[in-house]
Every structure is written in C-alpha cells, then in structure tokens.
Design a protein around this motif. Sequence first.
Motif, short mmCIF file in Angstrom:
data_model
loop_
_atom_site.label_atom_id
_atom_site.label_comp_id
_atom_site.label_asym_id
_atom_site.label_seq_id
_atom_site.Cartn_x
_atom_site.Cartn_y
_atom_site.Cartn_z
N VAL A 299 -5.78 -0.34 5.18
CA VAL A 299 -4.80 0.76 5.10
C VAL A 299 -5.31 1.87 4.19
O VAL A 299 -5.27 3.06 4.56
N MET A 300 -5.81 1.51 3.02
CA MET A 300 -6.22 2.54 2.07
C MET A 300 -7.45 3.31 2.56
O MET A 300 -7.58 4.52 2.33
N VAL A 301 -8.35 2.63 3.24
CA VAL A 301 -9.49 3.33 3.83
C VAL A 301 -9.01 4.31 4.90
O VAL A 301 -9.52 5.44 5.00
N GLY A 302 -8.01 3.91 5.68
CA GLY A 302 -7.44 4.82 6.67
C GLY A 302 -6.82 6.05 6.03
O GLY A 302 -6.95 7.16 6.53
N VAL A 303 -6.14 5.86 4.89
CA VAL A 303 -5.54 6.99 4.18
C VAL A 303 -6.63 7.93 3.65
O VAL A 303 -6.51 9.16 3.72
N ILE A 304 -7.69 7.36 3.10
CA ILE A 304 -8.80 8.18 2.58
C ILE A 304 -9.39 9.04 3.70
O ILE A 304 -9.60 10.25 3.53
N LEU A 305 -9.65 8.43 4.84
CA LEU A 305 -10.27 9.17 5.94
C LEU A 305 -9.28 10.13 6.57
O LEU A 305 -9.66 11.18 7.10
N PHE B 22 -12.19 -0.33 -6.76
CA PHE B 22 -11.09 -1.28 -6.61
C PHE B 22 -11.06 -1.85 -5.19
O PHE B 22 -10.91 -3.07 -5.00
N LEU B 23 -11.20 -0.98 -4.19
CA LEU B 23 -11.19 -1.46 -2.80
C LEU B 23 -12.39 -2.36 -2.52
O LEU B 23 -12.28 -3.34 -1.76
N ALA C 184 0.83 -1.21 0.00
CA ALA C 184 0.00 0.00 0.00
C ALA C 184 0.86 1.26 0.00
O ALA C 184 0.45 2.30 -0.54
N MET C 185 2.05 1.18 0.58
CA MET C 185 2.94 2.34 0.61
C MET C 185 3.44 2.68 -0.79
O MET C 185 3.49 3.86 -1.17
N PHE C 186 3.80 1.67 -1.58
CA PHE C 186 4.39 1.91 -2.90
C PHE C 186 3.35 1.91 -4.02
O PHE C 186 3.59 2.49 -5.08
N PHE C 187 2.22 1.26 -3.80
CA PHE C 187 1.18 1.19 -4.84
C PHE C 187 -0.18 1.55 -4.22
O PHE C 187 -1.06 0.70 -4.12
N PRO C 188 -0.33 2.81 -3.81
CA PRO C 188 -1.61 3.21 -3.21
C PRO C 188 -2.69 3.43 -4.27
O PRO C 188 -2.49 4.17 -5.22
N ILE C 189 -3.81 2.75 -4.11
CA ILE C 189 -4.95 2.91 -5.02
C ILE C 189 -6.18 3.18 -4.15
O ILE C 189 -6.61 2.31 -3.40
#
Length: 450
Positions: free
Chosen positions: A396-402, A343-344, A333-338
């Motif tokens: 992880v990506m949901v945490g980044v979005i929020l 997609f999620l 998730a760090m190198f390929f954040p989508i």
Amino acid sequence: MPLYAHALACAFGLGSWVSINGLWVELPLIVNVLPEGWDLPSYLTVIIQLANLGPLLVTLAHKFCPGRLRENLVIYAVLSVGVVACVLLAVFWKNTTVILGQPHSTAFFILTFFLALVDCTSSVTFLPFMMQLPAKYITTYFIGEGLSGLVPGLVALAQGVGMSKCVNVSHVSDNLTEPEPSTFIMETQYLPPNFSTEIFFSFLALMTAISLGSFIILNRQPRTFELSTENLVQDSDAVATVCRGLEGPMDPNPKTYSPEEEEKLRNIVLLPKPLHSSYQLAFIYFMVLWVNGATNGLLPSVQTFSCMPYGNMAYHLSAALSAVANPVACIIAMFFPICSLVFLGVLCLLGSVFGGYIMAMAAMSPCPLLQDTPLGDAIIVLSWVFFTGLLSYVKVMVGVILRDRSHSALVWCGAAVQAGSLLGSVIMFPLVNIYHLFQLGDICNTICPF
C-alpha cells in the motif's frame, strides 16, 4: 460526501481479484468433479499467467500510444466481461469435451481465462484511474482489493470447503475360499458443502457487478483540479504554495486538449516530485516485484503443503486470518502512513522472514516442525498472518509513493505487480508439478519419524 466516496472506492477495489481468489478457495470442491482432479491447480497457474497478455497490451498502449487508451472504457469492458464470465461459469463449469480421447474441462478453462484476464488487467487500469481521485481514496481502494481475497475466503469457510474427518473403515477380503479377517484403516472423508458451487459462482458474479456499479458512479463524479489535490494541500507548505499560485479567476473559455496532450498533462505532476534518486526508485520497484512475487506466486503455491500437515483447522485459520490481515494492514496504512524507505525495507525483510519459515515448513511436509502440537499450529497460522499483513502494508505505501509521482509511475507499478506475480508462479510451477519437491501426506495416516 467523503464516506460515500470511500465506500465506492472500496467496492470498486473489491472487483480487482475477487474472481480468481474465489476460484482458488473453491478448488477443494471443484477438483472432486472435474476430470483433471488435483492437477487442476497447475492448469490454473498456466491460464492465469497467459492472461497477463491483458496488462501487457495496456502497458504497451501507454508506452507507444500515449493518451489514446481510455482507461475508463477498458475498465467498463473488463468488469462487464467478468460479470458475464461468472454467470456462465455458474451454468457451464461442469461441462467437459473429449480431446485426444480424454475428457477435459474446456468450458471451465476458457471462462477461467477471461476471469484471469479481467483480474490481471485490473492491476494496470484500476490504480491509474484512482489517481484521478484524492490521494486518501487510494488507501480505501487497497482495502477493497484486500477484501477481494477476504470475502470469498469467508464465504468458502461458511460453505465448508475442504472440511474433512478421519473415519475408521473396515476392509473385507474378496477371497471367498480362504476368508481373511477384516482390517481397519483410517481414511479421510470430505464433508458435503453447505451450499453448491453454482451458488458460490453466482456470488462472485454479484461481487463483480457491485464493483462495476461502483465504478460507474465514481466515473460520473465531477473531478476538478481542486478535487485532485484536496487531500495533499494540508500536509505540505510547498504544496500550499503551488496551489495558491494556481488560483485565479475562472477562464470563461477553457482550453480543450487532444488525447496526447491530456496524457502529458496527467504525467506532469502538479506537485513537486518526491526527491527519489534512481537507486531509490530501483529499490521501490524491486519491493513491488518481490512483495507481489511472494504474495501472489511463491507462497500461495505451497500453502497447502505448509498448513495441511498441522490439520484442517490450522489450514483454514491460516487461509481466513491471512485474508483478514490484508485489509487490516490497509486500514492501518490509512491512519498511520509511513513512507520511509528504510522503514518499508525493514517491514519487507520481516515479512520475508515469516515467508521463509512458511517455505521451510512446506519443504518439510508432510512432517514439519512441531507437528501435532498447539505451538506448531499457532506458529504456522501467525506466520501466514504476519507475512501477509507486513507485505500488504508495504504494498500500500509503495503504491502511495508512486501515486504522488505521476500517472505513468502507477502504470509501471501495475506492470511490476504482474511481472512479480508471473515470476513467482513460473519459479514454483516446475518445483511443485514437475520435480515434486513438496509432498502432501494423508493427515489421517501419515506417521512421522519424530
């Protein structure tokens, strides 16, 4: 020093769930000593859910007293309590008291409650604190959170937790007048560990102390306005425009704010808010609820039932490799954040399919599909790996979005994490411990009809 800060963020995340994860992987040794025996996991489930009082109080404090709760002081308190509780657990975990004529592990239960209080409260305090750092460090924090499950699991494997072998044991009749020939049966014998439970609990204390030390250093790092946006400027022209508009000569007399005003300022997103509709936000929080309910409540309750029929090797590989899948997913998730919700959603669905297979095999225990075949062993191990890895990436990506929305969004994200975990545990507790819908057979004696 980005690498230095990344290491601190990772070590800080290590303290989020290391204590409770450590207790779960140590259970095969603990149940052989404490009077509750294999009823102990059901007690732990109840105690951990009672510890959700901590995040509930933090969430209510943010709601009704905005700005008055100092998250850094709460984190200092909970991590300090965690270190002390782990040390006391290493000393007193065997102590029992007699209640209503029956021995009970009172000291173990009390100290477990405080450890659970620390770990549950971390969900609504650690993430909001990480918002004060650049966005790139939140992924590193999630890697540390993943390591909080991996590291105790690897140490438990090195300890030899729960390793067993099948032994052919003879039984001689006690009837001396009419002696009968000896009978031979297969019995499961557990091998002694390589080091004691006290050493393992001391290791947990050390890990929590490392997390506390990392937080002390992070909390003392200077955090300016520019630092909090440095990683976000390069990716967006709109962001750059906003930041350039905020540049100007330094005010020689900076204005001070009351705690209430500081809380409001933190909730005002300095960058344009992502354009998520109410339906999309509802979907995001549903994913948080479902992912954490599945990974923290539903599936862990049946891991033994899903893996043990395939043998000890399958069980330990599932536990170790699924723990590895968590931080690996965070690194990806760090190198390929989508951040695409479609997609999620697809990843969440795929992870749920693997989780459904695991649940089905647990329901068929002690005679699941493809038992005693290399293919069956491989499928159950890979199912646990992909289930954990896919849903960890989504988490992880949901945490980044929020994180990019506001401080309060992360607080409610942490609340949803705990709500999902609570719901999953509440659903599985009666199914496993009251209705006994899942059965665990003796791997040395179970005979399946197919």
